[in-house]
Design a protein around this motif. Sequence first.
Motif, PDB file in Angstrom:
ATOM      1  N   TYR A  36      39.626  44.028  44.197  1.00  0.00           N
ATOM      2  CA  TYR A  36      40.570  44.192  43.563  1.00  0.00           C
ATOM      3  C   TYR A  36      41.377  45.023  43.078  1.00  0.00           C
ATOM      4  CZ  TYR A  36      44.247  41.126  41.807  1.00  0.00           C
ATOM      5  OH  TYR A  36      45.825  40.185  40.755  1.00  0.00           O
ATOM      6  N   CYS A  37      40.655  45.190  41.745  1.00  0.00           N
ATOM      7  CA  CYS A  37      42.020  46.252  40.550  1.00  0.00           C
ATOM      8  C   CYS A  37      41.564  47.061  41.123  1.00  0.00           C
ATOM      9  CB  CYS A  37      40.447  46.853  39.618  1.00  0.00           C
ATOM     10  SG  CYS A  37      40.662  45.704  38.481  1.00  0.00           S
ATOM     11  N   LYS A  39      42.380  47.727  44.836  1.00  0.00           N
ATOM     12  CA  LYS A  39      43.920  47.388  46.050  1.00  0.00           C
ATOM     13  C   LYS A  39      44.951  47.255  44.803  1.00  0.00           C
ATOM     14  CE  LYS A  39      44.364  43.236  47.537  1.00  0.00           C
ATOM     15  NZ  LYS A  39      44.110  42.016  47.762  1.00  0.00           N
ATOM     16  N   ARG A  40      44.991  46.433  43.598  1.00  0.00           N
ATOM     17  CA  ARG A  40      46.394  47.019  42.717  1.00  0.00           C
ATOM     18  C   ARG A  40      46.654  48.189  42.290  1.00  0.00           C
ATOM     19  NH1 ARG A  40      47.617  41.025  41.205  1.00  0.00           N
ATOM     20  NH2 ARG A  40      49.053  42.885  39.985  1.00  0.00           N
ATOM     21  N   SER A  41      46.237  49.053  42.260  1.00  0.00           N
ATOM     22  CA  SER A  41      46.336  50.375  41.613  1.00  0.00           C
ATOM     23  C   SER A  41      46.871  51.027  42.534  1.00  0.00           C
ATOM     24  CB  SER A  41      44.957  50.452  40.947  1.00  0.00           C
ATOM     25  OG  SER A  41      43.855  50.950  41.932  1.00  0.00           O
ATOM     26  N   GLY A  44      50.200  48.227  43.750  1.00  0.00           N
ATOM     27  CA  GLY A  44      51.062  47.530  42.482  1.00  0.00           C
ATOM     28  C   GLY A  44      52.416  47.932  42.439  1.00  0.00           C
ATOM     29  N   GLU A  49      51.730  48.824  35.998  1.00  0.00           N
ATOM     30  CA  GLU A  49      50.829  47.495  37.339  1.00  0.00           C
ATOM     31  C   GLU A  49      49.340  48.102  37.373  1.00  0.00           C
ATOM     32  OE1 GLU A  49      50.019  44.503  41.243  1.00  0.00           O
ATOM     33  OE2 GLU A  49      52.307  45.128  39.924  1.00  0.00           O
ATOM     34  N   ARG A  50      50.076  49.707  38.322  1.00  0.00           N
ATOM     35  CA  ARG A  50      49.038  50.903  38.989  1.00  0.00           C
ATOM     36  C   ARG A  50      48.320  51.268  37.905  1.00  0.00           C
ATOM     37  NH1 ARG A  50      53.699  52.013  41.610  1.00  0.00           N
ATOM     38  NH2 ARG A  50      53.283  53.276  40.890  1.00  0.00           N
ATOM     39  N   PHE A  53      45.368  48.131  36.389  1.00  0.00           N
ATOM     40  CA  PHE A  53      44.121  48.351  37.424  1.00  0.00           C
ATOM     41  C   PHE A  53      43.223  48.887  37.415  1.00  0.00           C
ATOM     42  CE2 PHE A  53      46.614  44.324  37.819  1.00  0.00           C
ATOM     43  CZ  PHE A  53      45.935  42.989  38.079  1.00  0.00           C
TER      44      PHE A  53
END
Length: 131
Positions: A36-37, A39-41, A44, A49-50, A53
């Motif tokens: 999940y992290c 993907k968000r990194s 984002g 945000e990037r 994560f």
Amino acid sequence: MSITLQLLWLFILAIPVACVAWTVTHEEVFREPREYCIKRSHKGRSIMERKFFYLFTCEYCFSHYVTIFFILFTDFHLLLDDWRGYIIAGFALVWVANTYMSLMAYLRQGIKKEKTEIELMAEKKDKIVKQ
């Protein structure tokens, strides 16, 4: 505290720092949150945000935050008794912990290579036996 005792603390305290950082960023138990992290990194909306994560996917980055926790938890400082000792301790702990993690990665790579070689030898043996 004597310099010998401080160095002992440094090398021992780096063990749980490395253990926590490695476990969160590499081991199966944290695979889903790590994916999940990741993907968000990558996806984002903002750079903050990037980067936030990303820190949960990089053992070097994450080890800084784990180190801060352990310094606060243990009140460990190195060489100097004021705020400078905490900064020195922080960077020293990160360095030693990352050295431990590099050794861990090297050992795991060697073990994985040996397992693969053993599996290949077993497959060759099975082929020879079947012939």
